[in-house]
Design a protein around this motif. Structure first.
Motif, PDB file in Angstrom:
ATOM      1  N   TRP A 160       0.725  -1.326  -0.090  1.00 45.59           N
ATOM      2  CA  TRP A 160       0.046  -0.118  -0.049  1.00 45.59           C
ATOM      3  C   TRP A 160       0.728   1.237  -0.128  1.00 45.59           C
ATOM      4  CZ3 TRP A 160      -4.557  -1.365  -0.788  1.00 45.59           C
ATOM      5  CH2 TRP A 160      -5.273  -2.680  -0.533  1.00 45.59           C
TER       6      TRP A 160
ATOM      7  N   TYR B 234      -7.773  -3.528   4.423  1.00 48.40           N
ATOM      8  CA  TYR B 234      -6.308  -3.408   4.066  1.00 48.40           C
ATOM      9  C   TYR B 234      -5.394  -4.677   4.406  1.00 48.40           C
ATOM     10  CZ  TYR B 234      -6.056   1.276   2.478  1.00 48.40           C
ATOM     11  OH  TYR B 234      -6.147   2.648   1.795  1.00 48.40           O
TER      12      TYR B 234
ATOM     13  N   GLU C   9      -0.192  -2.145  -5.679  1.00 42.85           N
ATOM     14  CA  GLU C   9      -1.594  -1.593  -5.304  1.00 42.85           C
ATOM     15  C   GLU C   9      -2.684  -1.580  -6.225  1.00 42.85           C
ATOM     16  OE1 GLU C   9      -2.848   2.750  -3.114  1.00 42.85           O
ATOM     17  OE2 GLU C   9      -0.863   2.319  -3.495  1.00 42.85           O
TER      18      GLU C   9
END
Length: 304
Positions: A42, A263, A285
């Motif tokens: 991320w 996440y 990502e």
């Protein structure tokens, strides 16, 4: 290369034995690596703070992991990793590296760089407690914690464990950890009991393998169930650590516990798709965002 999110833990080389009798030898890994990979999915980069041996193949980590804060030691921590049919895992240090404390970061390592948020991967209780204190003193805004199941075995001092939780924001144990603390407790009961002892921890999330994660946000009337992302399972090694890294990255970015859980679940899903950390190393990502969007619609709530 530096990163503002750091993982304090260990790097290992593991000799693995699976339930079907198959084996895999000299697998580079370690909780810190998987957690850092879960973050960097991320953020693009994450720091590891851990001793690293000259025998560790650091070239496999690519450019998403910052090792500049690692102390160099002659050899890497080496483990036997034994996997059970029910998903439980047991890691036993090999004789030559049995003193696990020698392969973990110390509180003085906190001053080796700057971190806005930090994850403390499994390590001996006393070392984790020192790190939490040191990180708070330097202003680290968010701290996540995964327990050391080695340390839990035989530990009956619940007060000592809870003293560690008082200094963190995100507590991310596995159901196996919870069973060591509360023998026989089902996941939801274990979550309730943990919350009763640690009411101020922002998020408590219990990893339940293929069943996903159950979690509770401090003060909420409901608990949260985030299912595992549906992917083809290749290797479960490191999925829990990758989840922890993803949670910290999500919390640091969004300041939202539910988004943080999503996440984490997505990071874990890429981890299980490859052998070792290959699945995470190859993920981006751009690949993760569609999974995140799908998972947002699968979150469930139930009474606590």
């Amino acid at each position: 290369m530096t990163a503002s999110l750091a993982v304090f833990g260990n790097l290992t080389i593991d000799d693995l034995v699976f339930p079907d009798g198959s084996t895999r030898w000299a697998v580079p890994g370690g909780s810190a690596v998987y957690a850092a990979m879960g973050i960097s999915l991320w953020t693009g980069c994450a720091s590891i703070v851990a001793p690293v041996g000259t025998d560790y193949p650091i070239e496999l980590l690519g450019n998403r992991i910052d090792l500049s804060r690692c102390q160099h030691v002659p050899r890497t921590l080496r483990n036997w990793g034994l996997y059970e049919e029910d998903g439980q895992r047991h890691f036993i240090s090999r004789n030559a590296t049995r003193n696990w404390s020698e392969f973990c970061p110390k509180q003085t390592d906190v001053a080796s760089g700057y971190q806005t948020a930090a994850h403390i991967a499994p390590m001996p209780h006393d070392l984790a407690l020192e790190l939490v204190s040191a990180l708070r003193k330097v202003g680290t805004s968010s701290i996540s914690l995964d327990l050391d199941d080695h340390d839990l075995l035989g530990r009956t001092n619940l007060e000592a464990i809870l003293g560690l939780l008082g200094g963190v924001d995100l507590f991310l144990p596995s159901h196996q950890d919870a069973l060591a603390i509360f023998p026989g407790a089902e996941p939801l009961e274990g979550l309730r009991r943990l919350r009763s002892y640690a009411p101020d921890v922002t998020l408590i999330a219990m990893k339940c393998g293929s069943e996903g994660v159950i979690a509770h946000v401090s003060g909420a009337k409901e608990c949260i169930h985030v299912p595992a992302v549906q992917v083809d399972l290749v290797d479960p090694t490191g999925a829990g650590d990758a989840f922890c890294g993803g949670v910290l990255a999500g919390f640091a970015e969004k300041n939202d516990p539910i988004e943080a859980l999503l996440y984490g679940a997505v990071s874990a899903s890429f981890c299980v798709e490859g052998i070792g950390f290959a699945g995470l190393a190859n993920a981006t990502e751009e690949m993760a965002r569609p999974r995140l969007a799908t998972l947002q619609h699968r979150v469930e709530f139930q009474s606590m």
